[in-house]
Design a protein around this motif. Sequence first.
Motif, short mmCIF file in Angstrom:
data_model
loop_
_atom_site.label_atom_id
_atom_site.label_comp_id
_atom_site.label_asym_id
_atom_site.label_seq_id
_atom_site.Cartn_x
_atom_site.Cartn_y
_atom_site.Cartn_z
N THR A 200 -0.98 -3.74 -3.70
CA THR A 200 -0.01 -2.68 -3.93
C THR A 200 1.37 -3.27 -4.21
OG1 THR A 200 0.48 -2.53 -1.56
CG2 THR A 200 -1.24 -1.06 -2.41
N SER A 201 2.27 -2.42 -4.66
CA SER A 201 3.66 -2.84 -4.87
C SER A 201 4.54 -1.59 -4.87
CB SER A 201 3.81 -3.60 -6.19
OG SER A 201 3.48 -2.76 -7.30
N PRO A 202 5.85 -1.74 -4.58
CA PRO A 202 6.49 -2.97 -4.13
C PRO A 202 6.28 -3.17 -2.64
CG PRO A 202 8.12 -1.24 -4.24
CD PRO A 202 6.82 -0.63 -4.72
N HIS A 203 6.74 -4.29 -2.12
CA HIS A 203 6.69 -4.49 -0.68
C HIS A 203 8.00 -3.99 -0.05
CE1 HIS A 203 8.64 -8.19 -2.26
NE2 HIS A 203 9.36 -8.13 -1.15
N LEU A 204 7.98 -3.82 1.26
CA LEU A 204 9.18 -3.37 1.97
C LEU A 204 9.92 -4.54 2.62
CD1 LEU A 204 7.88 -0.08 3.60
CD2 LEU A 204 9.46 -0.30 1.69
N LYS A 205 9.23 -5.29 3.47
CA LYS A 205 9.89 -6.37 4.22
C LYS A 205 9.39 -7.76 3.83
CE LYS A 205 12.36 -5.38 7.23
NZ LYS A 205 13.79 -5.04 7.22
N ASP A 206 8.11 -7.87 3.55
CA ASP A 206 7.48 -9.17 3.36
C ASP A 206 6.65 -9.13 2.08
OD1 ASP A 206 5.63 -11.39 3.53
OD2 ASP A 206 5.92 -11.47 5.70
N PHE A 207 6.86 -10.10 1.21
CA PHE A 207 6.12 -10.18 -0.06
C PHE A 207 4.62 -10.03 0.15
CE2 PHE A 207 3.55 -13.12 -2.61
CZ PHE A 207 3.66 -12.53 -3.86
N ARG A 208 4.12 -10.57 1.27
CA ARG A 208 2.68 -10.60 1.50
C ARG A 208 2.07 -9.23 1.78
NH1 ARG A 208 1.64 -13.84 6.19
NH2 ARG A 208 3.62 -12.97 6.91
N GLU A 209 2.93 -8.21 1.97
CA GLU A 209 2.42 -6.84 2.11
C GLU A 209 1.63 -6.42 0.88
OE1 GLU A 209 5.70 -4.19 2.79
OE2 GLU A 209 6.62 -5.56 4.21
N ARG A 210 1.94 -7.02 -0.25
CA ARG A 210 1.29 -6.65 -1.50
C ARG A 210 -0.19 -7.05 -1.54
NH1 ARG A 210 5.01 -6.59 -6.25
NH2 ARG A 210 7.13 -6.37 -5.46
N ILE A 211 -0.56 -8.05 -0.76
CA ILE A 211 -1.91 -8.60 -0.83
C ILE A 211 -2.50 -8.60 0.57
CG2 ILE A 211 -3.29 -10.59 -1.53
CD1 ILE A 211 -0.87 -11.48 -3.26
N ARG A 212 -3.40 -7.67 0.84
CA ARG A 212 -3.98 -7.52 2.16
C ARG A 212 -5.51 -7.49 2.09
NH1 ARG A 212 -0.29 -5.03 6.08
NH2 ARG A 212 1.65 -4.33 5.08
N ILE A 213 -6.12 -7.92 3.17
CA ILE A 213 -7.57 -7.74 3.35
C ILE A 213 -7.77 -7.10 4.71
CG2 ILE A 213 -9.82 -8.85 3.61
CD1 ILE A 213 -8.91 -11.00 1.68
N ASN A 214 -8.41 -5.92 4.71
CA ASN A 214 -8.61 -5.15 5.94
C ASN A 214 -7.31 -5.03 6.74
OD1 ASN A 214 -11.22 -4.94 5.10
ND2 ASN A 214 -12.14 -5.81 6.94
N GLY A 215 -6.23 -4.78 6.03
CA GLY A 215 -4.94 -4.52 6.66
C GLY A 215 -4.12 -5.74 7.00
#
Length: 390
Positions: free
Chosen positions: A64-79
């Motif tokens: 997803t995009s954009p992120h809020l606090k941390d770039f890595r929010e964009r790329i998740r596996i099972n949260g």
Amino acid sequence: MYQRAGKVAYKADLQNTIDLDNHLGNPHRFYKTIHIAGTNGKGSTSHMIASVLQEAGYKVGLYTSPHLKDFRERIRINGTMCSEKFVIQFVEDHKDFFENHRLSFFEMTVGMAFQYFKEKQVDIAVIETGLGGRLDSTNIITPVIAAITNIDKDHTAILGNTYSQIAFEKAGIIKENVPVVIGEQRSFLKSRFRESAQNKNSLIHFIDQRSESLPTDLKGDYQKANSRLAVKVITLLNESKQVEITDKMIKDGLLQVAKTTGLQGRYQILDNEPKTIADTAHNVAGIKKVIKQVQNEVYEKLHIVLGMVSDKDAMSVIRLLPQKAHYYISRPDIPRGMEVEVLADFLDQGYLNYSAYDSVDQALKNAQMLAGVQDLILITGSTFVVAEII
């Protein structure tokens, strides 16, 4: 980065993404994908679908995009966000390729996500478009199903000034023989999507937004439309034997979206005395839904912490804002942030009462200081305003 700089960082061409995908060995072909586009609601819908799939026991990638606090929010596996180690290693391994091909931030990030999902062997990945659809960097995938939430005017400098032009760009994610689900209700736009689907031999499904919706933990009546769309996508996947999910899994998954996926900033309650709500609404359609939801709240006085970015139709947003509120305005701390003097001029034209501050944090602190326990504080206008608060 488009997130911080705006249109100057946007590339309307898929070739770089295709080249990177080939360089990486086409990682997106190693798992099933679901593709989500739309003006508003695509992030919430993507998280709902991911939550249900997780509830059913699948290993689910979510981009997803954009992120809020941390770039890595964009790329998740099972949260769970991807690791810092992976991000660093991916950039180090492919830095020469990035520089030689002059890849954009979006292009690199899409390649990073697809590679991460391959290495971690996800069963299925939910992929949200970043901007538009037809020329979005994610649009190299052939998903098992696609969905388009709705159409409204946003990013008009890139996607076009009319609803039909924007619908054409969103419809670009419709693929040959791949079913698509549409949340948009207006008949002339449904006709546009129907034509695009016919050209691709794609079976099209329209959501009846008057039908009952399953409850979700995400606040706001506007989430009902997203819930209907998510359930339809899951149901069609079930019917086509792409997944095996029970009705109970669907219900349970929808009731713990925020907890399961880590979604924030969607009518998120941050405090109760006074009640403080953060919502990333940043365009006319989004603000309209949030203000409608606020009208259902019980409070004495309304305090709105507001900031915007400079490439939005600010005056159209201002016209939707309630007169009986006090506004605490500031500039989001990014290059695209609208100068507080400019935003103040728009509020003057709308005859709204406001105070101006040097930062979003200062604006919120003043709202908290002046608000009574029975009042309501709303933080909105931009993803970046919310990001500085949560």
